[in-house]
Design an enzyme around this catalytic site. Structure first.
Site, PDB file in Angstrom:
ATOM      1  N   LYS A  27     -15.732 -22.584 -65.076  1.00 47.82           N
ATOM      2  CA  LYS A  27     -17.140 -22.591 -65.466  1.00 47.82           C
ATOM      3  C   LYS A  27     -17.893 -21.552 -64.637  1.00 47.82           C
ATOM      4  O   LYS A  27     -17.805 -21.563 -63.386  1.00 47.82           O
ATOM      5  CB  LYS A  27     -17.735 -23.978 -65.262  1.00 47.82           C
ATOM      6  CG  LYS A  27     -17.261 -24.989 -66.298  1.00 47.82           C
ATOM      7  CD  LYS A  27     -17.659 -24.569 -67.688  1.00 47.82           C
ATOM      8  CE  LYS A  27     -17.424 -25.653 -68.709  1.00 47.82           C
ATOM      9  NZ  LYS A  27     -17.741 -25.204 -70.075  1.00 47.82           N
ATOM     10  N   ASP A  72     -16.061 -19.495 -68.781  1.00 47.35           N
ATOM     11  CA  ASP A  72     -16.997 -20.016 -69.786  1.00 47.35           C
ATOM     12  C   ASP A  72     -18.382 -20.105 -69.144  1.00 47.35           C
ATOM     13  O   ASP A  72     -18.577 -20.873 -68.202  1.00 47.35           O
ATOM     14  CB  ASP A  72     -16.527 -21.397 -70.257  1.00 47.35           C
ATOM     15  CG  ASP A  72     -17.440 -21.984 -71.323  1.00 47.35           C
ATOM     16  OD1 ASP A  72     -18.416 -21.314 -71.730  1.00 47.35           O
ATOM     17  OD2 ASP A  72     -17.174 -23.123 -71.767  1.00 47.35           O
ATOM     18  N   GLU A 120     -16.021 -16.772 -72.558  1.00 43.69           N
ATOM     19  CA  GLU A 120     -16.615 -17.682 -73.564  1.00 43.69           C
ATOM     20  C   GLU A 120     -18.106 -17.842 -73.319  1.00 43.69           C
ATOM     21  O   GLU A 120     -18.514 -18.113 -72.183  1.00 43.69           O
ATOM     22  CB  GLU A 120     -15.889 -19.032 -73.445  1.00 43.69           C
ATOM     23  CG  GLU A 120     -16.400 -20.134 -74.365  1.00 43.69           C
ATOM     24  CD  GLU A 120     -15.492 -21.375 -74.308  1.00 43.69           C
ATOM     25  OE1 GLU A 120     -14.251 -21.226 -74.264  1.00 43.69           O
ATOM     26  OE2 GLU A 120     -16.030 -22.496 -74.299  1.00 43.69           O
ATOM     27  N   ASP A 127     -18.247 -20.676 -78.739  1.00 41.21           N
ATOM     28  CA  ASP A 127     -18.065 -22.124 -78.626  1.00 41.21           C
ATOM     29  C   ASP A 127     -19.299 -22.796 -79.238  1.00 41.21           C
ATOM     30  O   ASP A 127     -19.384 -22.959 -80.450  1.00 41.21           O
ATOM     31  CB  ASP A 127     -17.856 -22.509 -77.154  1.00 41.21           C
ATOM     32  CG  ASP A 127     -17.768 -24.006 -76.942  1.00 41.21           C
ATOM     33  OD1 ASP A 127     -17.591 -24.735 -77.927  1.00 41.21           O
ATOM     34  OD2 ASP A 127     -17.897 -24.479 -75.786  1.00 41.21           O
ATOM     35  N   LYS A 163     -13.233 -27.481 -81.677  1.00 39.38           N
ATOM     36  CA  LYS A 163     -13.389 -28.764 -80.989  1.00 39.38           C
ATOM     37  C   LYS A 163     -13.421 -29.868 -82.030  1.00 39.38           C
ATOM     38  O   LYS A 163     -14.373 -29.940 -82.822  1.00 39.38           O
ATOM     39  CB  LYS A 163     -14.669 -28.776 -80.156  1.00 39.38           C
ATOM     40  CG  LYS A 163     -14.632 -27.804 -78.985  1.00 39.38           C
ATOM     41  CD  LYS A 163     -15.858 -27.951 -78.097  1.00 39.38           C
ATOM     42  CE  LYS A 163     -15.715 -27.107 -76.838  1.00 39.38           C
ATOM     43  NZ  LYS A 163     -16.918 -27.153 -75.988  1.00 39.38           N
ATOM     44  N   GLN A 216     -14.745 -31.140 -75.584  1.00 39.96           N
ATOM     45  CA  GLN A 216     -16.169 -31.503 -75.613  1.00 39.96           C
ATOM     46  C   GLN A 216     -16.468 -32.497 -74.494  1.00 39.96           C
ATOM     47  O   GLN A 216     -17.296 -33.370 -74.634  1.00 39.96           O
ATOM     48  CB  GLN A 216     -16.513 -32.069 -76.993  1.00 39.96           C
ATOM     49  CG  GLN A 216     -17.990 -32.018 -77.340  1.00 39.96           C
ATOM     50  CD  GLN A 216     -18.568 -30.642 -77.203  1.00 39.96           C
ATOM     51  OE1 GLN A 216     -18.249 -29.760 -77.973  1.00 39.96           O
ATOM     52  NE2 GLN A 216     -19.414 -30.452 -76.203  1.00 39.96           N
TER      53      GLN A 216
HETATM   54  C1  MUC Z   1     -17.318 -26.166 -72.932  1.00 42.55           C
HETATM   55  O1  MUC Z   1     -16.339 -25.570 -73.372  1.00 42.55           O
HETATM   56  O2  MUC Z   1     -18.377 -25.589 -72.950  1.00 42.55           O
HETATM   57  C2  MUC Z   1     -19.550 -28.055 -71.772  1.00 42.55           C
HETATM   58  C3  MUC Z   1     -20.591 -28.132 -72.622  1.00 42.55           C
HETATM   59  C4  MUC Z   1     -20.086 -28.470 -73.881  1.00 42.55           C
HETATM   60  O3  MUC Z   1     -20.707 -28.649 -74.937  1.00 42.55           O
HETATM   61  O4  MUC Z   1     -18.742 -28.579 -73.833  1.00 42.55           O
HETATM   62  C5  MUC Z   1     -18.331 -28.421 -72.491  1.00 42.55           C
HETATM   63  C6  MUC Z   1     -17.152 -27.541 -72.357  1.00 42.55           C
HETATM   64 MG    MG Z   2     -17.532 -23.708 -73.828  1.00 46.26          MG
END
Ligand code: MUC
Ligand code: MG
Length: 367
Positions: free
Chosen positions: A162, A191, A217, A242, A266, A294
């Site tokens: 992250k 991401d 991402e 995403d 997802k 998610q």
């Molecule tokens: C992600 O891939 O972003 C964090 C916020 C969301 O909506 O999913 C997570 C993981």
């Molecule tokens: Mg994401």
């Protein structure tokens, strides 16, 4: 095969290790368990993890939309009528997580009725996926220690890091520490959950140019239309859409508009019915897909691996399947286990997992 009852049960399970990222943080799994019962005594199950910071849904809202708008139409429908059910839910805008849980519970009821595993019903490509673990915000040393623990305990060798903090050096320092600490054998991608501007993203990607990243991402908002296109054009790794690509139409728009070059699927937000459409669209467009997370528990993760393992392209890359390891408990009678960096589908009919009624009674918040 007719649906006789739909349950939407709120529950809350604390995290042992909260997940922090640029658009929010999760300290407890405050989800909704969905159960679809049929006249043959079959029960299909799925999980709805509301994510207000991504889609605007809340736990109470998920229950309301299911009970008030979806359930009355579902009662009396056949579990074979997945397109009719999806079409009816489509008359309500938004609410992707609520719709997806209904959709997957109906598919699960169908697969259990037919006595076949979900992966086989969907496509039957393989029976497992490599696992990618998501690392939330922390100090570099703590994130390296966490990744080492995941590698040593579970054999996980792919990490989604992250990023999206300001200044961006906080995150580039983490990614560099991970590469130095774990070596070249692990796969790393980042991401941003829309946390950076296009210019910050470009500078950060440049600074990490020697770190061998697999993907980037959602580093900046897709609404920064020209800025994001400018960023994606100079990115030398696939740029994953995403949260900017929730529907198949969003995927088309983002890819053709130059806002992304890959897509995260997802199941918690596109169920099985619309995840199939996104997967087919991605294949037609010739772009990479990654099975995303998610912030799912075990039921959500088994849905992700059931779908991901069903097709060649969705099972090529490691899927984000390990978030449940950060939860203090879960609802399944037989907990999921990650071995040698892989998560396998369950061989039984449907999703092949059952809810532990004692655990549900303990964690449900409506009684
Ligand atoms: C992600 O891939 O972003 C964090 C916020 C969301 O909506 O999913 C997570 C993981
Ligand atoms: Mg994401």
């Amino acid at each position: 095969m007719k649906i006789t009852q739909v349950e939407a049960i709120p529950y809350a399970i604390p995290y042992t290790k909260p997940l922090r990222f640029a658009s929010g943080e999760v300290t407890a799994a405050e989800h909704v368990l969905v159960r679809v019962h049929t006249d043959e005594g079959v029960v299909g199950i799925a999980d709805a993890p509301p994510r207000p910071f991504t889609y605007g849904e809340t736990q109470a809202g998920v229950i309301n939309v299911i009970e008030d708008l979806f359930a009355p139409h579902l009662i009396g429908s056949s579990v074979l009528e997945r397109e009719v059910i999806a079409g009816h839910m489509g008359r309500t805008v938004g609410n992707p997580v609520a719709k997806s849980a209904i959709d997957m519970a109906v598919w699960d009821a169908l697969a259990r009725t037919l006595g076949v595993p979900m992966t086989d019903l969907l496509g039957g490509w393989t029976d497992r996926m490599r696992v990618s673990h998501m690392l939330g915000f922390d100090e570099p040393a703590a994130m390296v220690a966490e990744a080492e623990r995941m590698r040593d305990s579970y054999g996980i060798a792919t990490f989604k890091v992250k990023v999206g903090r300001k200044p961006f050096h906080l995150d580039t320092a983490v990614v560099r520490a991970l590469r130095e600490g774990l070596g070249d054998d692990v796969e790393l991608y980042v991401d941003g959950n829309r946390g950076w501007s296009p210019a910050e993203s470009a500078r950060a990607m440049h600074e990490m140019g020697d770190l061998g990243l697999l993907f980037a991402e959602e580093l900046c908002p897709a609404d920064d239309v020209l800025g994001r296109r400018w960023l994606v054009q100079q990115c030398d790794v696939p740029f994953i859409a995403d949260e900017s690509a929730v529907t198949p139409a969003d995927v088309t728009r983002e890819i053709l508009g130059g806002a992304a070059t890959a897509v995260s699927i997802k199941t918690s937000r596109t169920g099985f019915t619309y995840s199939r459409r996104v997967h087919h669209l991605a294949e037609g467009l010739g772009i990479e897909v990654v099975m995303g997370n998610q912030i799912d528990g075990q039921l959500g993760s088994i849905c992700t691996v059931a779908f991901g393992a069903a097709y060649r392209s969705t099972s090529q890359r490691a899927g984000e399947l390990s978030n449940f390891l950060d939860m203090s408990d879960d609802l399944l009678t037989e907990p999921l286990e990650i071995h040698d960096g892989h998560l396998a589908v369950r061989p039984g009919p449907g999703l092949g997992v059952e809810i532990d009624e004692d655990k549900l009674a303990h964690y449900r918040t409506d009684r």
